[in-house]
Design a protein around this motif. Structure first.
Motif, PDB file in Angstrom:
ATOM      1  N   GLY A 164       0.878  -1.214   0.157  1.00  0.00           N
ATOM      2  CA  GLY A 164       0.112   0.017  -0.299  1.00  0.00           C
ATOM      3  C   GLY A 164       0.841   1.368  -0.023  1.00  0.00           C
ATOM      4  O   GLY A 164       1.949   1.080   0.333  1.00  0.00           O
ATOM      5  N   ASP A 165       0.174   2.491  -0.483  1.00  0.00           N
ATOM      6  CA  ASP A 165       1.295   3.729  -0.555  1.00  0.00           C
ATOM      7  C   ASP A 165       1.301   4.384   0.995  1.00  0.00           C
ATOM      8  O   ASP A 165       2.290   4.666   1.394  1.00  0.00           O
ATOM      9  N   SER A 166       0.435   3.882   1.899  1.00  0.00           N
ATOM     10  CA  SER A 166       0.467   4.475   3.165  1.00  0.00           C
ATOM     11  C   SER A 166       1.821   3.872   3.954  1.00  0.00           C
ATOM     12  O   SER A 166       2.523   4.523   4.622  1.00  0.00           O
ATOM     13  N   GLU A 167       2.119   2.507   3.467  1.00  0.00           N
ATOM     14  CA  GLU A 167       3.003   2.072   4.388  1.00  0.00           C
ATOM     15  C   GLU A 167       4.537   2.137   3.746  1.00  0.00           C
ATOM     16  O   GLU A 167       5.520   2.070   4.393  1.00  0.00           O
ATOM     17  N   LEU A 168       4.712   3.001   2.723  1.00  0.00           N
ATOM     18  CA  LEU A 168       5.868   3.624   2.144  1.00  0.00           C
ATOM     19  C   LEU A 168       6.546   4.641   3.102  1.00  0.00           C
ATOM     20  O   LEU A 168       7.697   5.125   2.861  1.00  0.00           O
ATOM     21  N   ALA A 169       5.646   4.929   3.900  1.00  0.00           N
ATOM     22  CA  ALA A 169       6.363   5.837   5.055  1.00  0.00           C
ATOM     23  C   ALA A 169       7.237   5.437   6.156  1.00  0.00           C
ATOM     24  O   ALA A 169       8.050   5.895   6.829  1.00  0.00           O
ATOM     25  N   GLU A 170       7.072   3.786   6.346  1.00  0.00           N
ATOM     26  CA  GLU A 170       7.914   3.158   7.160  1.00  0.00           C
ATOM     27  C   GLU A 170       9.359   2.977   6.672  1.00  0.00           C
ATOM     28  O   GLU A 170       9.570   2.821   5.601  1.00  0.00           O
ATOM     29  N   GLY A 171      10.200   3.470   7.660  1.00  0.00           N
ATOM     30  CA  GLY A 171      11.657   3.309   7.222  1.00  0.00           C
ATOM     31  C   GLY A 171      12.134   1.770   6.823  1.00  0.00           C
ATOM     32  O   GLY A 171      12.984   1.883   6.230  1.00  0.00           O
ATOM     33  N   SER A 172      11.363   0.792   7.406  1.00  0.00           N
ATOM     34  CA  SER A 172      11.770  -0.772   6.811  1.00  0.00           C
ATOM     35  C   SER A 172      11.592  -0.914   5.453  1.00  0.00           C
ATOM     36  O   SER A 172      12.262  -1.692   4.836  1.00  0.00           O
ATOM     37  N   VAL A 173      10.824  -0.330   4.804  1.00  0.00           N
ATOM     38  CA  VAL A 173      10.445  -0.075   3.647  1.00  0.00           C
ATOM     39  C   VAL A 173      11.711   0.280   2.503  1.00  0.00           C
ATOM     40  O   VAL A 173      12.258  -0.535   1.579  1.00  0.00           O
ATOM     41  N   TRP A 174      12.392   1.107   3.126  1.00  0.00           N
ATOM     42  CA  TRP A 174      13.536   1.743   2.544  1.00  0.00           C
ATOM     43  C   TRP A 174      14.625   1.057   2.858  1.00  0.00           C
ATOM     44  O   TRP A 174      15.793   0.943   2.028  1.00  0.00           O
ATOM     45  N   GLU A 175      15.037   0.334   3.927  1.00  0.00           N
ATOM     46  CA  GLU A 175      15.716  -0.795   4.144  1.00  0.00           C
ATOM     47  C   GLU A 175      15.681  -1.888   3.319  1.00  0.00           C
ATOM     48  O   GLU A 175      16.988  -2.063   2.600  1.00  0.00           O
ATOM     49  N   ALA A 176      14.607  -2.230   3.119  1.00  0.00           N
ATOM     50  CA  ALA A 176      14.501  -3.112   1.976  1.00  0.00           C
ATOM     51  C   ALA A 176      14.750  -2.558   0.608  1.00  0.00           C
ATOM     52  O   ALA A 176      15.433  -3.651  -0.155  1.00  0.00           O
ATOM     53  N   ALA A 177      14.350  -1.809   0.227  1.00  0.00           N
ATOM     54  CA  ALA A 177      14.770  -1.096  -0.947  1.00  0.00           C
ATOM     55  C   ALA A 177      16.161  -1.035  -1.284  1.00  0.00           C
ATOM     56  O   ALA A 177      16.688  -1.461  -2.606  1.00  0.00           O
ATOM     57  N   GLU A 178      16.804  -0.614  -0.352  1.00  0.00           N
ATOM     58  CA  GLU A 178      18.416  -0.505  -0.804  1.00  0.00           C
ATOM     59  C   GLU A 178      19.098  -2.019  -0.598  1.00  0.00           C
ATOM     60  O   GLU A 178      19.651  -2.029  -1.346  1.00  0.00           O
ATOM     61  N   HIS A 179      18.527  -2.836   0.056  1.00  0.00           N
ATOM     62  CA  HIS A 179      19.035  -4.100   0.125  1.00  0.00           C
ATOM     63  C   HIS A 179      18.803  -4.901  -1.089  1.00  0.00           C
ATOM     64  O   HIS A 179      19.745  -5.605  -1.855  1.00  0.00           O
ATOM     65  N   ALA A 180      17.817  -4.848  -1.486  1.00  0.00           N
ATOM     66  CA  ALA A 180      17.067  -5.393  -2.781  1.00  0.00           C
ATOM     67  C   ALA A 180      17.971  -5.063  -4.085  1.00  0.00           C
ATOM     68  O   ALA A 180      18.341  -5.711  -4.985  1.00  0.00           O
ATOM     69  N   SER A 181      18.373  -3.832  -4.366  1.00  0.00           N
ATOM     70  CA  SER A 181      18.990  -3.078  -5.163  1.00  0.00           C
ATOM     71  C   SER A 181      20.530  -3.661  -4.927  1.00  0.00           C
ATOM     72  O   SER A 181      21.026  -3.885  -6.015  1.00  0.00           O
ATOM     73  N   TYR A 182      21.173  -3.514  -3.871  1.00  0.00           N
ATOM     74  CA  TYR A 182      22.461  -4.022  -3.597  1.00  0.00           C
ATOM     75  C   TYR A 182      22.561  -5.360  -4.074  1.00  0.00           C
ATOM     76  O   TYR A 182      23.806  -5.724  -4.486  1.00  0.00           O
TER      77      TYR A 182
ATOM     78  N   ALA B 227      16.248   6.475  -6.709  1.00  0.00           N
ATOM     79  CA  ALA B 227      17.242   6.789  -5.837  1.00  0.00           C
ATOM     80  C   ALA B 227      18.121   5.377  -5.295  1.00  0.00           C
ATOM     81  O   ALA B 227      19.219   5.579  -5.092  1.00  0.00           O
ATOM     82  N   PHE B 228      17.318   4.531  -4.871  1.00  0.00           N
ATOM     83  CA  PHE B 228      17.513   3.225  -4.299  1.00  0.00           C
ATOM     84  C   PHE B 228      18.200   2.400  -5.567  1.00  0.00           C
ATOM     85  O   PHE B 228      18.310   1.093  -5.143  1.00  0.00           O
ATOM     86  N   GLY B 229      17.859   2.638  -6.522  1.00  0.00           N
ATOM     87  CA  GLY B 229      18.602   1.663  -7.617  1.00  0.00           C
ATOM     88  C   GLY B 229      17.470   0.826  -8.260  1.00  0.00           C
ATOM     89  O   GLY B 229      17.961  -0.171  -8.936  1.00  0.00           O
ATOM     90  N   TRP B 230      16.087   1.057  -8.219  1.00  0.00           N
ATOM     91  CA  TRP B 230      15.011   0.439  -8.678  1.00  0.00           C
ATOM     92  C   TRP B 230      14.552   0.721 -10.089  1.00  0.00           C
ATOM     93  O   TRP B 230      14.731   2.031 -10.415  1.00  0.00           O
ATOM     94  N   HIS B 231      14.272  -0.150 -10.923  1.00  0.00           N
ATOM     95  CA  HIS B 231      13.423   0.032 -12.252  1.00  0.00           C
ATOM     96  C   HIS B 231      12.002   0.228 -11.904  1.00  0.00           C
ATOM     97  O   HIS B 231      11.546  -0.489 -11.103  1.00  0.00           O
ATOM     98  N   THR B 232      11.561   1.289 -12.242  1.00  0.00           N
ATOM     99  CA  THR B 232      10.089   1.746 -11.927  1.00  0.00           C
ATOM    100  C   THR B 232       9.159   1.924 -13.103  1.00  0.00           C
ATOM    101  O   THR B 232       9.733   2.202 -14.128  1.00  0.00           O
ATOM    102  N   VAL B 233       7.901   1.587 -12.853  1.00  0.00           N
ATOM    103  CA  VAL B 233       6.852   1.640 -14.004  1.00  0.00           C
ATOM    104  C   VAL B 233       5.665   2.457 -13.420  1.00  0.00           C
ATOM    105  O   VAL B 233       5.145   1.888 -12.255  1.00  0.00           O
ATOM    106  N   GLU B 234       5.380   3.306 -13.998  1.00  0.00           N
ATOM    107  CA  GLU B 234       4.017   4.296 -13.533  1.00  0.00           C
ATOM    108  C   GLU B 234       2.926   3.763 -14.487  1.00  0.00           C
ATOM    109  O   GLU B 234       2.952   4.121 -15.625  1.00  0.00           O
ATOM    110  N   ILE B 235       1.885   3.609 -13.911  1.00  0.00           N
ATOM    111  CA  ILE B 235       0.633   3.053 -14.743  1.00  0.00           C
ATOM    112  C   ILE B 235      -0.822   3.610 -13.862  1.00  0.00           C
ATOM    113  O   ILE B 235      -0.670   3.746 -12.841  1.00  0.00           O
ATOM    114  N   ASP B 236      -1.915   3.394 -14.913  1.00  0.00           N
ATOM    115  CA  ASP B 236      -3.187   3.446 -14.144  1.00  0.00           C
ATOM    116  C   ASP B 236      -3.595   2.160 -13.821  1.00  0.00           C
ATOM    117  O   ASP B 236      -3.492   1.081 -14.623  1.00  0.00           O
TER     118      ASP B 236
END
Length: 612
Positions: A146-164, A200-209
């Motif tokens: 969900g978009d609300s949970e992207l405020a959690e710091g753990s999401v960005w720990e995961a984002a960096e680790h996945a990219s690394y 910024a964390f090195g992910w490929h992104t796709v924006e859609i409807d």
């Protein structure tokens, strides 16, 4: 399915989400409705899964990070034939497997318990790590966030680790429906704001409807074909999509629709389509299974060895005996001694850096794939990841956690580095096992024992060296203890664990020189506790003194007290623990200042006898 059929499947998932929540009188139908099209396309075109064999090694893995949208997940289960309509309508009812937030305890198709937001993606990283580095099975991991949970710091720990780790087998599908529980989210429908962060964390992104099924189909296909980096699909959606009275409206989070029948009619009525996900490819499991008993390292009586050193050597030996053992550390492997495992088994070692939430989440993800993880850091820093430990327990996941540098005995580093709450924290976890060894041989044995236990297993290790008092063939069953001093003339019992065992022995020697006999119990199993031995000691000596390098709340003293809460008389009991805020000092000075060294224990014993 063609475009029209995908649209119909999305509507079916919405209808069933509304019906399930209406039957329960509670739930989150609007959060489910926003993601229905995303789920429909994923299920019909991209998700490879043998529904009859949830343990199939080639199955893709799906994690519903926004666990409150469970009506959507259960509606998808119905669409693939795992749940009948009658069972769907037992949602949230007593005894139903369809709980308010999904758990694998009740449903084998659920990878991990969710509901505490911000955890699905970190656990998904762990599953993807298993697929990429260990199983090498080619399965993909899809995480619906969900978009609300992207405020959690753990999401960005995961984002960096996945990219690394270049986890191109991981896709985060973000349901950007703009509305949280009490109003709009931080970035609303600004997909580009989320895209910039993931990029910024090195992910490929796709924006859609997120309601254009053809666009969803293309985005999911793009994620599957992207190499070298994980993909985040950012889907603009509307909460409550398809029902005018609730669509994109605030204040309706977590509430069933007021008129479900009208809503179902507005959505086009009930559908009963059945679909079958694509079959996974045939896969051969590559990782080893447990084979035989591990021979832990042996240490000579009288040697002076830190229990953290024994942990590292024992884990490396266990890794040699068992190919299913993996180790994780939070960039302190030279201190926890996990580096010894890394040197011998680098392919099964995961450096998580200073990201304790991600470390525990990765351990959970690895455990879901059949691996046996040991995750270590300073005991104090595991407090940051306690919610992940709690949720792992709800999942029924088996992981081993090791906290080093515990208590005031670490000395000069000061209170920020001292784990003084960890025993209480881990004892409070449902079904946990809490172990606190005092010497190297005991540590080595318990490290091996932990691998065969269920649930959350916690081992507390010590920074400083201590004498080896047990032989290498000594056994240490979980739930047991060791009586180190005992006689028929004992007038009190000293109960200790870890570093305070040696202080208790010294105190007993001092008291004996004064003609006072004291029994000494090494209570290495803090949970479960050895009630039998403690009750016998209370009956035979009348007085108990517990000594712990931990705050007085929730640790060893409370564990001992629990043994006497069955209605029998409680013995005269004194609890010695860390009751002040320590500063920087030598380990010896710290123990004395806290009143848990040999001198303090002996003084407490004399006072207790005087009072008695």
């Amino acid at each position: 399915m063609n475009t029209a059929e995908l649209v119909e499947l999305g509507q079916q998932l919405r209808v069933d989400s509304v019906r399930a929540s209406d039957a329960a009188g509670s739930g989150h139908p609007t959060s489910s409705m926003s993601a229905a099209d995303l789920m429909a396309v994923l299920l019909a075109h991209h998700f490879r899964y043998d529904v009859d064999r949830p343990a199939h090694p080639g199955n893709d893995r799906f994690v519903l990070s926004k666990g409150h949208a469970s009506p959507l997940l259960y509606s998808a289960f119905k669409a693939v034939g795992l749940v009948e309509d009658a069972e769907l309508l037992t949602f949230r009812a007593l005894g139903s497997a369809l709980e308010g937030h999904p758990t694998p305890r009740r449903l084998p198709w659920v990878e991990t318990a969710t509901g505490s937001l911000g955890q699905g993606l970190p656990v998904g990283v762990g599953i993807a790590l298993a697929g990429k580095r260990l199983d090498r099975a080619g399965y993909r991991v899809w995480v619906l966030c969900g978009d609300s949970e992207l405020a959690e710091g753990s999401v960005w720990e995961a984002a960096e680790h996945a990219s690394y780790e270049h986890l191109d087998n991981l896709t985060a599908i973000v349901d950007v429906n703009r509305l949280g529980q009490r109003g709009t989210t931080r970035h609303g429908h600004d997909l580009d704001a989320y895209a910039r962060r993931f990029q910024a964390f090195g992910w490929h992104t796709v924006e859609i409807d997120g309601h254009d099924v053809d666009a969803i189909d293309r985005a999911l296909g793009q994620a599957r074909s992207t190499a070298g980096q994980p993909t985040a699909i950012l889907a603009r959606t509307l909460k409550g999509k398809g029902v005018a009275s609730v669509q994109d409206r605030e204040g309706l989070h977590g509430k069933p629709l007021k008129n479900a029948e009208e809503a179902v009619a507005e959505l086009g009525g009930r559908r009963e389509a059945r679909i079958r996900p694509q079959e996974p490819p045939a896969v051969r499991m590559l990782h080893a299974v447990p084979a035989g008993e591990s021979e832990p390292p042996e240490f000579g009586l009288g040697e002076t060895i830190a229990t953290r050193d024994a942990y590292g050597r024992a884990l490396a030996a266990l890794g040699s005996a068992r190919g299913d053992i993996v180790a994780l550390d939070g960039e302190v492997g030279d201190s926890t001694r996990a580096e010894l495992f890394a040197k011998e088994h680098p392919d099964r070692y995961f450096e998580c850096y200073i990201a304790e939430q991600q470390m525990v989440a990765a351990a959970v993800g690895l455990a879901t794939r059949g691996w046996v993880p040991y995750a270590a850091t300073f005991a104090a820093f595991l407090t940051r990841a306690h919610d992940f430990v709690r949720m792992a327990s709800i999942s029924g996941t088996g992981i081993n956690l090791v906290g080093s540098h515990a208590g005031v005995a670490i000395g000069q580093d000061g209170p920020s580095q001292m784990g003084l709450e960890d025993l209480a924290m881990m004892r409070a976890v449902y079904g946990s096992t809490v172990l606190y060894p005092c010497d190297a041989n005991q540590t080595a044995r318990l490290v091996a024992t932990m691998a065969g236990l269920d649930g959350i297993r916690y081992l507390r290790t010590t920074r400083g060296a201590s004498p080896v008092i047990y032989g290498p063939d000594e056994e240490f069953p979980v739930g047991g203890s060791k009586v180190l001093r005992s006689s028929g003339q004992d007038r009190m019992t000293l109960v200790a664990a870890g570093v305070t065992v040696h202080e208790a022995l010294a105190a007993a020697d001092a008291l004996e020189r004064e003609g006072i006999r004291a029994r000494v119990i090494d209570l290495y199993s803090v949970k479960p506790v050895d009630r039998t031995v403690l009750r016998r000691a209370a009956e035979e000596t009348g007085c108990l003194i517990t000594v712990e390098d931990h705050h007085e709340e929730g640790g060893l003293g409370d564990a001992v007290l629990d043994a006497f809460l069955d209605g029998r008389p409680v013995p005269r009991l004194r609890r010695l623990a860390v009751r002040t805020m320590p500063g920087s000092a030598s380990p010896e000075e710290q123990l004395h200042a806290a009143g848990i060294d040999a001198v303090s224990i002996a003084a407490a014993g004399r006072l207790l006898l005087t009072e008695a």
